[in-house]
Design an enzyme around this catalytic site. Structure first.
Site, PDB file in Angstrom:
ATOM      1  N   THR A 117      -3.666  -3.701  -1.107  1.00  0.00           N
ATOM      2  CA  THR A 117      -4.188  -3.345   0.217  1.00  0.00           C
ATOM      3  C   THR A 117      -5.701  -3.459   0.192  1.00  0.00           C
ATOM      4  OG1 THR A 117      -4.611  -1.519   1.751  1.00  0.00           O
ATOM      5  CG2 THR A 117      -3.959  -0.883  -0.464  1.00  0.00           C
TER       6      THR A 117
ATOM      7  N   GLU B 130     -13.382   1.623  11.363  1.00  0.00           N
ATOM      8  CA  GLU B 130     -12.746   1.576  12.693  1.00  0.00           C
ATOM      9  C   GLU B 130     -12.098   2.887  13.128  1.00  0.00           C
ATOM     10  OE1 GLU B 130      -9.350  -1.110  12.674  1.00  0.00           O
ATOM     11  OE2 GLU B 130      -8.923  -0.565  10.614  1.00  0.00           O
TER      12      GLU B 130
ATOM     13  N   ARG C 145      -8.542   2.348   9.009  1.00  0.00           N
ATOM     14  CA  ARG C 145      -8.150   3.356  10.001  1.00  0.00           C
ATOM     15  C   ARG C 145      -8.289   4.745   9.412  1.00  0.00           C
ATOM     16  NH1 ARG C 145      -3.941   0.082  13.073  1.00  0.00           N
ATOM     17  NH2 ARG C 145      -2.500   0.262  11.348  1.00  0.00           N
TER      18      ARG C 145
ATOM     19  N   ASP D  12      -7.574  -1.672   1.738  1.00  0.00           N
ATOM     20  CA  ASP D  12      -8.144  -0.333   1.955  1.00  0.00           C
ATOM     21  C   ASP D  12      -8.517   0.413   0.665  1.00  0.00           C
ATOM     22  OD1 ASP D  12      -8.045  -0.562   4.668  1.00  0.00           O
ATOM     23  OD2 ASP D  12      -6.202   0.604   4.928  1.00  0.00           O
TER      24      ASP D  12
ATOM     25  N   GLY E 197       0.817  -1.216   0.000  1.00  0.00           N
ATOM     26  CA  GLY E 197       0.000   0.000   0.000  1.00  0.00           C
ATOM     27  C   GLY E 197       0.851   1.266   0.000  1.00  0.00           C
TER      28      GLY E 197
ATOM     29  N   SER F  53       4.397   1.396   1.748  1.00  0.00           N
ATOM     30  CA  SER F  53       5.321   0.531   1.007  1.00  0.00           C
ATOM     31  C   SER F  53       5.750   1.194  -0.303  1.00  0.00           C
ATOM     32  CB  SER F  53       4.635  -0.802   0.696  1.00  0.00           C
ATOM     33  OG  SER F  53       4.008  -1.293   1.849  1.00  0.00           O
TER      34      SER F  53
HETATM   35  O1  F6P Z   1      -3.838  -3.271   5.622  1.00  0.00           O
HETATM   36  C1  F6P Z   1      -4.797  -2.304   5.833  1.00  0.00           C
HETATM   37  C2  F6P Z   1      -5.418  -2.480   7.200  1.00  0.00           C
HETATM   38  O2  F6P Z   1      -6.048  -3.749   7.292  1.00  0.00           O
HETATM   39  C3  F6P Z   1      -6.367  -1.378   7.596  1.00  0.00           C
HETATM   40  O3  F6P Z   1      -7.678  -1.524   7.075  1.00  0.00           O
HETATM   41  C4  F6P Z   1      -6.313  -1.489   9.084  1.00  0.00           C
HETATM   42  O4  F6P Z   1      -6.702  -0.267   9.639  1.00  0.00           O
HETATM   43  C5  F6P Z   1      -4.882  -1.851   9.361  1.00  0.00           C
HETATM   44  O5  F6P Z   1      -4.398  -2.443   8.178  1.00  0.00           O
HETATM   45  C6  F6P Z   1      -4.670  -2.803  10.512  1.00  0.00           C
HETATM   46  O6  F6P Z   1      -3.298  -3.076  10.587  1.00  0.00           O
HETATM   47  P1  F6P Z   1      -2.642  -4.141  11.574  1.00  0.00           P
HETATM   48  O7  F6P Z   1      -3.072  -5.498  11.134  1.00  0.00           O
HETATM   49  O8  F6P Z   1      -1.181  -3.932  11.415  1.00  0.00           O
HETATM   50  O9  F6P Z   1      -3.155  -3.804  12.929  1.00  0.00           O
END
Ligand code: F6P
Length: 329
Positions: free
Chosen positions: A132, A230, A178, A134, A108, A111
């Site tokens: 990603t 979230e 996030r 997202d 994403g 990176s």
């Molecule tokens: O990869 C994206 C994501 O899944 C987001 O949607 C989320 O907020 C975040 O990564 C969570 O990251 P981690 O698994 O490192 O807590």
């Protein structure tokens, strides 16, 4: 494919949060490289693995029977050290020492920014493959894993709706994102959610939420689903539940979907996208390009300048939100 090979070897890594379909992309990169007589290497655990020299030669068989599986056979990591220039210098040296001419990064925004710096500062040839859940990378319509994550969340919310309807209940379902609204918006529309809360929403309009719930009840609708992205601060769905209870005497239930959205077999859509992106990524290197992203634009996967894909997309088309509101009355 044209015979204009300037590079002899390529390495591939996954970085950041994993996303379903990454294995398809790895397979496509490896097989396209092998088909064009390039040496191909897999770097385990992203930039962190690169810094440890965790690099292995791959061949066509290394990627057999993986395209249908979630996760990534190369594993992935978040590597905050890669923000440091000295660390990137070390990474460039390692690539050189191992005889790797170009790096394919599946990941994403963070990176991609790491890869771009590696190119700018040390002349490493890089290609990005958007990966990603997202779907928040500028310059590409879709990223690998988004479709699967949305599908997983939609199936979960459908199940929650069944029980919510049976009991005339309100549910707050927290989905991932996030900083990105994409999953919440898509899941909200696809599940007929009554309300969607985005990561940018600072002051939640509880009066509006409650008025929507009451309007539904007045026309005989018993259940109500609020989809909440979230956001950055943990516990959002519980805070919403508390306010609904304390201020409006409305009982509700919470459900945090969490990391199940990142796992599972990729959908056909994600496989279709990832396979093309992996192929285009290697093709662009063979064509002598040094810093591109295999992006999807208007339904077509093509090679675009890396610089166009460094920003974060935050797509909250007002019409989209209006459709959600209009259809869930
Ligand atoms: O990869 C994206 C994501 O899944 C987001 O949607 C989320 O907020 C975040 O990564 C969570 O990251 P981690 O698994 O490192 O807590």
């Amino acid at each position: 494919m044209k015979e204009k090979t300037k590079i002899k070897s390529v390495a591939v890594l996954c970085s950041g949060g994993d996303s379903p379909g990454m294995n398809c992309a790895i397979r496509a990169v490896v097989r396209t490289a092998v088909a064009n007589d390039l040496d191909v290497y897999g770097i385990q655990r992203g930039y962190a693995g690169l810094l440890e020299g965790n690099v292995k030669k791959m061949d066509a068989s290394s990627v057999g029977n993986i395209l249908q599986h979630g996760g990534t056979i190369l594993q992935t990591s978040r590597c905050p050290e890669f923000h440091e220039e000295e660390i990137r210098k070390e990474a460039a040296h390692i690539l050189k020492r191992k005889g790797i001419d170009a790096l394919v990064v599946i990941g994403g925004n963070g990176s991609f920014n790491g890869a771009w710096s590696l190119h700018e500062e040390h002349g490493v040839s890089v290609v990005g493959i958007p990966g990603t859940i997202d779907n928040d990378i500028e310059g590409t319509d879709y990223s690998i894993g988004f479709d699967t994550a949305v599908q997983t969340a939609v199936e979960a919310v459908d199940k929650i709706r069944d029980t919510a309807h049976s009991h005339d209940r309100t549910f707050i379902v927290e989905v991932m994102g996030r900083k990105s609204p994409a999953i919440a918006l898509h899941v909200g529309l696809c599940t007929g959610a009554e309300n969607i809360i985005l990561p940018t929403t600072e002051d939640i309009d509880f009066d509006q939420i409650v008025s929507d719930i009451k309007r539904g009840i007045s026309r005989g609708k018993g259940s109500s689903i609020i989809i909440a992205a979230e956001g950055e601060k943990e516990g959002l769905s519980h805070r919403i539940k508390e306010v609904l209870k304390d201020k409006y005497s409305i009982d509700s239930h919470t459900c945090i979907l969490g990391h199940i959205q990142r796992g599972g077999n990729p959908t056909a859509h994600d496989r279709f996208l990832a396979s093309q992106m992996g192929y285009i990524a290697v093709a662009s290197l063979i064509n002598g390009e040094v810093a591109t992203v295999a992006a999807q634009r208007n339904g077509k996967v093509l090679s675009v300048p890396f610089k166009e894909c460094l920003g974060k997309k935050f797509d909250t088309d007002p019409q989209f939100i209006d459709i959600v509101k209009t259809l869930s009355i």
